[in-house]
Design a protein around this motif. Structure first.
Motif, short mmCIF file in Angstrom:
data_model
loop_
_atom_site.label_atom_id
_atom_site.label_comp_id
_atom_site.label_asym_id
_atom_site.label_seq_id
_atom_site.Cartn_x
_atom_site.Cartn_y
_atom_site.Cartn_z
N THR A 76 43.23 43.70 42.94
CA THR A 76 43.81 44.06 41.66
C THR A 76 43.99 45.57 41.59
N GLU B 133 42.42 31.81 35.67
CA GLU B 133 42.23 31.59 37.11
C GLU B 133 43.41 30.81 37.69
N LYS C 89 45.96 32.28 40.54
CA LYS C 89 46.06 31.52 41.79
C LYS C 89 47.50 31.08 42.06
N GLY D 121 37.81 35.69 39.37
CA GLY D 121 39.20 36.14 39.34
C GLY D 121 39.55 36.81 38.02
#
Length: 424
Positions: free
Chosen positions: A169, A120, A124, A148
């Motif tokens: 994605t 994650e 990020k 995520g």
């Protein structure tokens, strides 16, 4: 009646989401080295190793003694991201033993206790640094169970548990996804270059060099080199998820070393602490470190007991002994699996793996489950992987002896025979 009540408490109180306890109906009590013992004293040889979190086996005395000394001195146990002696000692050892000799210049981020936290943080950060949202993942990938991480995971069942749309994605074919055919990386490159492809310009590509949960799929060194080159030429960050395959599982400390690539971001966890204690790192090139203080944090990122055992575990990596031993043991495992497969060509589709992670792919997923059940009855713990659970996955501790490996592989051979007989 009392024994029934003891067993029933798991059924009574524990969520239906539990999985391993369904396959292994035992109450485990102690563990040493490569073996676990249930409360009745029955021994089980461990070819599971905490899903890769116990590369050095259970309660290794070198790690255990270091941890006990630390705790007995009333040392810091919880520290968030404060400075502590335990953290400093780990950082110094990690730089001296891992990063320095490999000439890797990474900053260290403590994202939280688990592998999915490391992923994650990587996703990020990639989006923050590039200002873009899309991340490229691959078929059969597994990166964790938070939202995520699930978005770049391939398994439909696990993705379905999210309950929300998993976006931002795009999924591309992993190496050899369609068999021994030319790489599909030119497809990704063409989509990047074609303004009509519909592909939003990605921030990053995330990849496992060897997919464990996805079915023990091994990416070739050339494919990884081509992927790294593609990312560099098209200004995409390359993230390697080394949560399960790092810390020596494939031989070298990092699984990507064999390919000679240097990722922009690396995710580590599982066997990082060496003792099964929760710990994760996100490694990032210094120029990517654009975080504002506190912009990404977590209560349990300061796991000082894990720093202690992690620093002690790095002692295994002074010199090339463990890496060479893992490669040699891996060859012994491969040879045994090849013999098993030769005797069952009608049901075993493929043997694949590297180092001390191996998969036996069955044409019928129900057979792999039957093999696991037969192995448990004979005192061997293994799990299955792959989108349909069609692969029996072997993850013995790196510290397993040659005799223990031979013992486990003999049980596996007997279990395959028994499962095939049951299925007839």
């Amino acid at each position: 009646m009392i024994e029934v009540l003891v067993m029933d408490v798991f059924e009574l109180l524990e969520s239906e989401v539990r999985s391993y306890s369904r396959n292994w109906p035992a109450v485990f009590d102690t563990a040493r080295g490569s073996r676990l013992y249930d409360e009745e004293g029955r021994a089980f040889l461990d070819f599971f190793a905490g899903a890769g979190a116990l590369n050095y086996g259970h309660n290794h005395p070198h790690l255990k003694n270091r941890l006990l000394r630390y705790l007995s001195a009333d040392s810091i146990v919880h520290s968030l991201d404060m400075r502590t002696v335990a953290k400093r000692r780990f950082y110094e050892a990690f730089q001296r033993i891992v990063l320095g000799p490999r000439k890797l210049q990474y900053k260290i981020q403590l994202p939280g206790p688990a592998g999915t936290n490391a992923v994650e943080a990587a996703l990020k950060l990639a989006r923050k640094y590039t200002g873009r949202q899309t991340v490229v993942g691959f078929t059969n990938a597994f990166h964790g169970m938070s939202l995520g991480s699930l978005a770049v995971t391939g398994n439909a069942m696990k993705r379905g548990g999210a309950g929300v749309h998993l976006g931002h994605t795009v999924t591309m074919p992993y190496d050899n996804y369609l068999g021994r055919r030319p790489s599909h990386l030119p497809l990704l490159e063409r989509m990047l270059e074609d303004s009509g492809s519909g592909l939003d310009w990605p921030a990053a590509v995330i990849v496992e060099t060897l997919q464990g949960e996805g079915g023990v799929h091994v990416a070739g060194a050339q494919w990884l080199c081509d992927l790294a080159d593609l990312c560099k030429r098209h200004d995409l960050l390359l993230i390697v998820d080394d949560v399960q395959m790092g810390c020596g599982r494939t031989g070298p400390f990092f699984s990507f070393e064999t390919a000679g690539i240097v990722p922009d971001i690396v995710c580590l966890s599982k066997s990082l602490s060496g003792y099964g204690l929760p710990m994760a790192l996100t490694l990032l090139r210094p120029e990517l470190d654009v975080w504002a203080p506190g912009e990404h944090n977590g209560t349990f990122r300061g796991a000082d007991p894990a720093f202690v055992t992690a620093a002690a575990a790095l002692d295994f990596w002074t010199g090339e002994g463990l890496e060479a031993q893992t490669r040699a043991k891996g060859e012994l495992v491969r040879e045994s699996l090849d013999r098993i497969a030769a005797g069952h060509r009608d049901v075993i589709a493929e043997i694949r793996g590297r180092g001390l992670v191996w998969g036996v792919a069955f044409a019928d997923p129900t057979l792999s489950a039957a093999v696991g059940e037969a192995a448990f009855e004979r005192g061997l713990l293994m799990e299955t992987s792959g989108p349909e659970g069609e692969v029996v996955k072997l993850l013995p501790p790196l510290t397993s002896t040659a005799d223990e490996l031979a013992e486990g592989l003999e049980i596996l051979a007997d279990s395959v025979d028994a499962a095939c007989e049951r299925m007839r």
